[in-house]
Design a protein around this motif. Sequence first.
Motif, PDB file in Angstrom:
ATOM      1  N   LYS A 116       0.800  -1.186  -0.137  1.00  0.00           N
ATOM      2  CA  LYS A 116      -0.045   0.157  -0.053  1.00  0.00           C
ATOM      3  C   LYS A 116       0.770   1.308  -0.082  1.00  0.00           C
ATOM      4  N   ARG A 117       2.086   1.214   0.635  1.00  0.00           N
ATOM      5  CA  ARG A 117       3.002   2.247   0.567  1.00  0.00           C
ATOM      6  C   ARG A 117       3.589   2.844  -0.665  1.00  0.00           C
ATOM      7  N   HIS A 118       3.582   1.609  -1.851  1.00  0.00           N
ATOM      8  CA  HIS A 118       4.265   1.792  -2.761  1.00  0.00           C
ATOM      9  C   HIS A 118       3.467   1.276  -4.000  1.00  0.00           C
ATOM     10  N   PRO A 119       2.498   2.115  -4.529  1.00  0.00           N
ATOM     11  CA  PRO A 119       1.722   1.573  -5.680  1.00  0.00           C
ATOM     12  C   PRO A 119       2.809   1.480  -6.856  1.00  0.00           C
ATOM     13  N   GLU A 120       3.859   1.766  -6.778  1.00  0.00           N
ATOM     14  CA  GLU A 120       5.042   1.723  -7.923  1.00  0.00           C
ATOM     15  C   GLU A 120       5.377   0.353  -8.202  1.00  0.00           C
ATOM     16  N   PHE A 121       5.206  -0.510  -7.157  1.00  0.00           N
ATOM     17  CA  PHE A 121       5.770  -1.851  -6.949  1.00  0.00           C
ATOM     18  C   PHE A 121       4.723  -2.793  -7.880  1.00  0.00           C
ATOM     19  N   GLN A 122       3.653  -2.149  -8.094  1.00  0.00           N
ATOM     20  CA  GLN A 122       2.455  -2.928  -9.031  1.00  0.00           C
ATOM     21  C   GLN A 122       2.313  -4.252  -8.236  1.00  0.00           C
ATOM     22  N   MET A 123       2.171  -4.535  -6.994  1.00  0.00           N
ATOM     23  CA  MET A 123       1.643  -5.658  -6.303  1.00  0.00           C
ATOM     24  C   MET A 123       0.489  -5.772  -5.759  1.00  0.00           C
ATOM     25  N   ASP A 124      -0.598  -5.024  -6.221  1.00  0.00           N
ATOM     26  CA  ASP A 124      -1.835  -5.041  -5.437  1.00  0.00           C
ATOM     27  C   ASP A 124      -2.477  -6.338  -5.586  1.00  0.00           C
ATOM     28  N   ASP A 125      -2.043  -7.361  -6.402  1.00  0.00           N
ATOM     29  CA  ASP A 125      -2.595  -8.608  -6.725  1.00  0.00           C
ATOM     30  C   ASP A 125      -1.934  -9.473  -5.430  1.00  0.00           C
ATOM     31  N   ARG A 126      -1.084  -9.150  -4.567  1.00  0.00           N
ATOM     32  CA  ARG A 126      -0.718  -9.720  -3.525  1.00  0.00           C
ATOM     33  C   ARG A 126      -1.346  -9.232  -2.188  1.00  0.00           C
ATOM     34  N   LEU A 127      -2.365  -8.352  -2.402  1.00  0.00           N
ATOM     35  CA  LEU A 127      -3.289  -7.970  -1.462  1.00  0.00           C
ATOM     36  C   LEU A 127      -4.318  -9.054  -1.035  1.00  0.00           C
ATOM     37  N   LEU A 128      -4.145 -10.028  -0.327  1.00  0.00           N
ATOM     38  CA  LEU A 128      -5.106 -11.037  -0.460  1.00  0.00           C
ATOM     39  C   LEU A 128      -6.025 -11.154   0.682  1.00  0.00           C
ATOM     40  N   LEU A 129      -5.707 -10.563   1.882  1.00  0.00           N
ATOM     41  CA  LEU A 129      -6.298 -10.979   3.251  1.00  0.00           C
ATOM     42  C   LEU A 129      -7.841 -10.407   3.103  1.00  0.00           C
ATOM     43  N   ASP A 130      -7.861  -8.968   2.049  1.00  0.00           N
ATOM     44  CA  ASP A 130      -9.286  -8.251   2.132  1.00  0.00           C
ATOM     45  C   ASP A 130     -10.029  -9.034   0.961  1.00  0.00           C
ATOM     46  N   LYS A 131      -9.543 -10.046   0.284  1.00  0.00           N
ATOM     47  CA  LYS A 131     -10.172 -10.682  -0.751  1.00  0.00           C
ATOM     48  C   LYS A 131     -11.023 -12.174  -0.261  1.00  0.00           C
ATOM     49  N   ILE A 132     -10.713 -12.222   1.275  1.00  0.00           N
ATOM     50  CA  ILE A 132     -11.253 -13.508   1.662  1.00  0.00           C
ATOM     51  C   ILE A 132     -12.718 -13.322   2.030  1.00  0.00           C
ATOM     52  N   ASN A 133     -13.725 -14.391   1.873  1.00  0.00           N
ATOM     53  CA  ASN A 133     -15.016 -14.171   2.436  1.00  0.00           C
ATOM     54  C   ASN A 133     -15.106 -15.324   3.399  1.00  0.00           C
ATOM     55  N   VAL A 134     -15.222 -14.926   4.818  1.00  0.00           N
ATOM     56  CA  VAL A 134     -15.375 -15.834   5.643  1.00  0.00           C
ATOM     57  C   VAL A 134     -16.508 -16.599   5.709  1.00  0.00           C
ATOM     58  N   GLU A 135     -17.427 -15.976   5.301  1.00  0.00           N
ATOM     59  CA  GLU A 135     -18.760 -17.016   5.557  1.00  0.00           C
ATOM     60  C   GLU A 135     -18.848 -18.061   4.559  1.00  0.00           C
ATOM     61  N   THR A 136     -18.388 -17.830   3.302  1.00  0.00           N
ATOM     62  CA  THR A 136     -18.414 -18.795   2.157  1.00  0.00           C
ATOM     63  C   THR A 136     -16.976 -19.517   2.295  1.00  0.00           C
ATOM     64  N   GLU A 137     -16.172 -19.248   3.209  1.00  0.00           N
ATOM     65  CA  GLU A 137     -14.878 -19.665   3.047  1.00  0.00           C
ATOM     66  C   GLU A 137     -14.032 -19.796   2.065  1.00  0.00           C
ATOM     67  N   GLU A 138     -14.136 -18.679   1.201  1.00  0.00           N
ATOM     68  CA  GLU A 138     -13.642 -18.685  -0.065  1.00  0.00           C
ATOM     69  C   GLU A 138     -12.854 -17.247  -0.463  1.00  0.00           C
ATOM     70  N   ILE A 139     -11.986 -17.333  -1.394  1.00  0.00           N
ATOM     71  CA  ILE A 139     -11.103 -16.395  -1.710  1.00  0.00           C
ATOM     72  C   ILE A 139     -11.149 -15.904  -3.076  1.00  0.00           C
ATOM     73  N   GLN A 140     -11.347 -14.549  -3.565  1.00  0.00           N
ATOM     74  CA  GLN A 140     -11.304 -14.307  -5.037  1.00  0.00           C
ATOM     75  C   GLN A 140     -10.205 -13.995  -5.374  1.00  0.00           C
ATOM     76  N   LEU A 141      -9.572 -14.602  -6.450  1.00  0.00           N
ATOM     77  CA  LEU A 141      -8.497 -14.489  -7.103  1.00  0.00           C
ATOM     78  C   LEU A 141      -8.718 -14.361  -8.568  1.00  0.00           C
TER      79      LEU A 141
END
Length: 667
Positions: A331-356
């Motif tokens: 998040k500090r470095h958008p120039e790293f272009q690594m937003d696809d590695r932000l995965l914790l916020d992609k988890i749906n705990v109710e369905t026990e799934e992650i969107q990738l």
Amino acid sequence: MIFYDENNLDLIEKDLRYLQLLSKQYPTISVASTEIINLQAILNLPKGTEHFMTDVHGEYESFTHMLRNASGVIKRKIDDVFGNSLREEQKSSLATLIYYPEQKLELIKQTETNLEDWYKITLYQLIDLCKNICSKYTRSKVRKALTQDFAYIIEELLHEHDDRVDKQAYYNGIIKTIIDIDRAGEFIIAISNVIQRLVVDRLHIIGDIYDRGPGAEIIMDALMDHHSVDIQWGNHDLLWMGAAAGCEACICNVLRISLRYANLRTIEDGYGINLLPLATFAMEFYNDDSCKGFVSKTLDKNVSENELNLLAKMHKAISLLQFKVEGHIIKRHPEFQMDDRLLLDKINVETEEIQLYGKNYKLNDIVFPTVDWSDPYKLTEREEDLLKKLTASFVNSEKLQRHIKFLYSKGSMYLTYNSNLLFHGCIPLKEDGSFKEVKIGTIKYSGKALLDRIDRVARDSYFFKDDIKLKKYGMDMMWYLWCGPDSPVFGKKRMTTFERYFIDDKSTHYEEKDYYYKYRDNEQVCKNILSEFNLNPNTSHIINGHIPVKTKEGESPIKANGRLLVIDGGFCKAYQPQTGIAGYTLIYNSYGLLLTSHEPFAAIKRAVQEDKDIISSTRILEHVVARKRVADTDVGVGLRERVADLEKLLIAYRKGLIKEGSEEIVS
């Protein structure tokens, strides 16, 4: 030689200040002339032997043995010198004595019935072998390799001539006296160390000393004791360098990998890093969690089930902490272009799934006791406290800091040496094989300039104390170099750590490689890289590690018609099932290039007791008709420049521009 005449006086006069300084070291025409003769003689000697090793990954027993046996060179020297005059078991015993003189002597003293006779025979054998090895070096260089206690005696024996009958009794007397005064053991140790030192003139380590194996710190101690070594940083080395600087994300990764392989020896015993805070934290938050996806991979059969359970909890705890602190950097470095590695916020705990990447995947584990799903990257107070304690342990480990400083003093992102380009991973390339531009800060770099810039940033991360902002950026970059998409030491689009732990679908585990790996068998692309680093593309070589060569599947370490050599053959035991061997060593001597492949090594104890050497096979990659001399090397370039300077000094003396034995310049 470059002789300067009166037409060159204007050039000599421009250099008078430098020549004045040189005259302090060579104060007379006689002294300067002697040095010119000496340097010219050195230029005509055969070049020294270079050894290239890579990806040793903490496998200290194999590494130590390879260092001591010079990748089989000592055994070949024994064959050359003694031929059929010794039986194979005698040659093996002599070789083991040279590798491990202290340990082998202890066994010999217990088993040898006529120790005095054994000493006499062995001393003569060692002297004959040492003579052969020393033959391509100056007396001065050999003298510097000798231990002080026996320097004079060894030098006398090494320069014995068989045709001098009148001196035979003198030399026999030396040997007899050494035995009579009970110094034969110490003498054998001394001359064995000389052989070990002189058989390898320079050692190149092409990255990844750390992680997986149990003794990286032992390897570092050995490298610090080596007489001539350079290191090209690998991604695992840079990870530890970042951890030593205090980068929290690097620290978490170092601990996660150590726990993944149940290898805490280097962490706790080697560097004295206190893991009790992590163990306490893990038991508090994961006590009721089986952590089945985090059971360590270990080859050690002595690790108990209870210990493995604790390691699994620590493993999961540090992994989740890692994902959080990595999220902060991304998040500090958008120039790293690594937003696809932000995965914790992609988890749906109710369905026990992650969107990738637009698709939902089932998670095999949904126990995340420290994650606040309204702000999944937020650290809890206990996590912040744990990070502070772990960081303090890394930053204040005296031995770790000493080893990391050595990595900086002897290491770099790449090295050009004797027409070889050494780097660990890759040069980032575009789809068409051209150099890819990578943004660092606000500026884009590619090729050689990229590696030069990264080298400076890596040093900033560790050595900058005053500029906190610059140091912080440097530490973030050290983590990026570990796993960033355009990192030349990582060489992949993404590191799928989360997926390997939490998603069973193996299609998500795939790590797409940089285009370099598509083109590394393309001769023209490799020549372009060599040209980029100012090397002759037709005669030079690129030497890499990083990606293990799958030898058992028929993959060749020789790429691009010999322009590129990949010498990662699986030193690390974890990789040996893939490679089918236990490592490569590249040897570059005065006759050309040799590639040696090694079978797995049992243990040093067995090598000493049973004379068990590493079984190695060697293939000739290049063989030159005219033996390469020192004059053909980078050292030779420096020596020729020195000769030219001394010739100018001679002219300055003879023309009266500088007086002999004086610091005075004549105006």
